[in-house]
Design a protein around this motif. Sequence first.
Motif, short mmCIF file in Angstrom:
data_model
loop_
_atom_site.label_atom_id
_atom_site.label_comp_id
_atom_site.label_asym_id
_atom_site.label_seq_id
_atom_site.Cartn_x
_atom_site.Cartn_y
_atom_site.Cartn_z
N ILE A 82 0.84 -1.21 0.00
CA ILE A 82 0.00 0.00 0.00
C ILE A 82 0.87 1.25 0.00
CG2 ILE A 82 -1.64 1.36 1.36
CD1 ILE A 82 -2.81 -1.38 2.31
N ILE A 83 1.83 1.30 0.91
CA ILE A 83 2.69 2.48 1.00
C ILE A 83 3.52 2.65 -0.26
CG2 ILE A 83 4.67 3.45 2.24
CD1 ILE A 83 3.41 2.18 4.80
N SER A 84 4.00 1.55 -0.81
CA SER A 84 4.79 1.62 -2.04
C SER A 84 3.98 2.23 -3.17
CB SER A 84 5.25 0.22 -2.43
OG SER A 84 5.83 0.22 -3.70
N LYS A 85 2.74 1.81 -3.29
CA LYS A 85 1.90 2.32 -4.37
C LYS A 85 1.58 3.80 -4.18
CE LYS A 85 0.02 0.66 -7.67
NZ LYS A 85 0.77 0.67 -8.92
N LEU A 86 1.33 4.20 -2.95
CA LEU A 86 0.94 5.58 -2.69
C LEU A 86 2.11 6.54 -2.60
CD1 LEU A 86 -1.94 4.99 -0.12
CD2 LEU A 86 -2.12 5.47 -2.57
N THR A 87 3.33 6.03 -2.61
CA THR A 87 4.50 6.90 -2.51
C THR A 87 5.49 6.64 -3.63
OG1 THR A 87 5.66 5.31 -1.12
CG2 THR A 87 4.35 7.01 0.00
N MET A 88 5.05 5.99 -4.68
CA MET A 88 5.93 5.60 -5.78
C MET A 88 7.06 4.72 -5.28
SD MET A 88 6.10 9.07 -8.07
CE MET A 88 7.39 9.68 -7.04
N GLY A 89 6.86 4.04 -4.18
CA GLY A 89 7.82 3.06 -3.71
C GLY A 89 9.03 3.63 -3.01
N PHE A 90 9.07 4.94 -2.75
CA PHE A 90 10.27 5.54 -2.16
C PHE A 90 11.53 5.06 -2.86
CE2 PHE A 90 7.74 6.13 1.86
CZ PHE A 90 7.70 7.50 1.76
N GLY A 91 11.46 4.93 -4.18
CA GLY A 91 12.61 4.48 -4.94
C GLY A 91 12.75 2.98 -4.98
N LEU A 92 11.83 2.26 -4.37
CA LEU A 92 11.94 0.80 -4.31
C LEU A 92 10.74 0.09 -4.93
CD1 LEU A 92 13.23 0.51 -0.65
CD2 LEU A 92 14.57 0.24 -2.72
N ALA A 93 9.96 0.76 -5.75
CA ALA A 93 8.73 0.17 -6.27
C ALA A 93 9.00 -1.12 -7.04
CB ALA A 93 7.99 1.17 -7.16
N VAL A 94 9.94 -1.12 -7.95
CA VAL A 94 10.20 -2.31 -8.75
C VAL A 94 10.72 -3.46 -7.87
CG1 VAL A 94 11.59 -3.27 -10.62
CG2 VAL A 94 10.46 -1.07 -10.91
N PRO A 95 11.68 -3.22 -6.96
CA PRO A 95 12.08 -4.33 -6.09
C PRO A 95 10.93 -4.83 -5.21
CG PRO A 95 13.73 -2.61 -6.00
CD PRO A 95 12.57 -2.08 -6.80
N ILE A 96 10.07 -3.95 -4.73
CA ILE A 96 8.96 -4.38 -3.89
C ILE A 96 8.00 -5.26 -4.68
CG2 ILE A 96 6.86 -3.55 -2.72
CD1 ILE A 96 8.63 -1.21 -1.68
N LEU A 97 7.67 -4.85 -5.89
CA LEU A 97 6.77 -5.65 -6.72
C LEU A 97 7.39 -6.99 -7.08
CD1 LEU A 97 5.55 -2.76 -9.03
CD2 LEU A 97 4.29 -3.79 -7.12
N THR A 98 8.69 -6.98 -7.36
CA THR A 98 9.39 -8.22 -7.71
C THR A 98 9.48 -9.15 -6.50
OG1 THR A 98 10.65 -6.97 -9.34
CG2 THR A 98 11.48 -9.14 -8.76
N VAL A 99 9.76 -8.59 -5.34
CA VAL A 99 9.84 -9.40 -4.11
C VAL A 99 8.48 -9.99 -3.77
CG1 VAL A 99 10.20 -9.26 -1.61
CG2 VAL A 99 11.90 -8.34 -3.15
N LEU B 59 -6.64 -1.12 -5.35
CA LEU B 59 -7.23 -0.11 -4.46
C LEU B 59 -6.32 1.10 -4.30
CD1 LEU B 59 -8.79 -2.41 -1.71
CD2 LEU B 59 -9.99 -1.17 -3.53
N ALA B 60 -5.05 0.83 -4.01
CA ALA B 60 -4.10 1.95 -3.86
C ALA B 60 -3.84 2.62 -5.21
CB ALA B 60 -2.81 1.45 -3.24
N GLY B 61 -3.83 1.84 -6.28
CA GLY B 61 -3.54 2.37 -7.61
C GLY B 61 -4.59 3.35 -8.10
#
Length: 191
Positions: free
Chosen positions: A102-119, A136-138
């Motif tokens: 949720i936080i990643s989606k609402l904050t563009m991942g704080f620079g970690l969006a791709v690693p978060i989605l991959t993990v 929902l967050a998107g």
Amino acid sequence: MEAFADLLMHSRYVLLFMGTLLEGPVVMLAGGVLWHVGVVQFFPALMALFGGDIVADVIWYNIGYFAGRPFVRRYGYWFGFAPDTVEKVERRFQRYHSRILIISKLTMGFGLAVPILTVAGLLRTPFYRFLTINMLAGILWTSFMMAVGYYFGNIIAQMPQQLQISVIVILLTMAFVFLRHLSARLAQVDW
């Protein structure tokens, strides 16, 4: 030239969708500006932007799910995440995966969006949970970015018409560079 303009006008929603796959936030802002100036309608543009964002998220999830660690070791650097970044995300993700998504989606991942989605895929987060949280967050994120672009369009509308396109291109380029720089800096932070 007129035929090219007609082609762009007829494929504007497809272009928004495809652009969001590559660079979501900047294209979402641009979608808001286009909505303000009347080039696109709100709901079809929102759905194109939202759809592109979700498809991109699902692609990264599937890369983690099906390709996993070999992909991260071999190609991770190309996409802005190193194996050590994935390990950092992984440690926290196991315990707080819903909050992190949720936080990643609402904050563009704080620079970690791709690693978060991959993990998320790597750790086999149930797909229905992953998709529900991201949808929902998107929709909130996409609506917010379009609204920012829409109100940014007010500023553009006040400028002389000869400058409008130049200012839009310059500002979107600056936003792209800023988001890339911010993403790179935040990815270096030891979370």
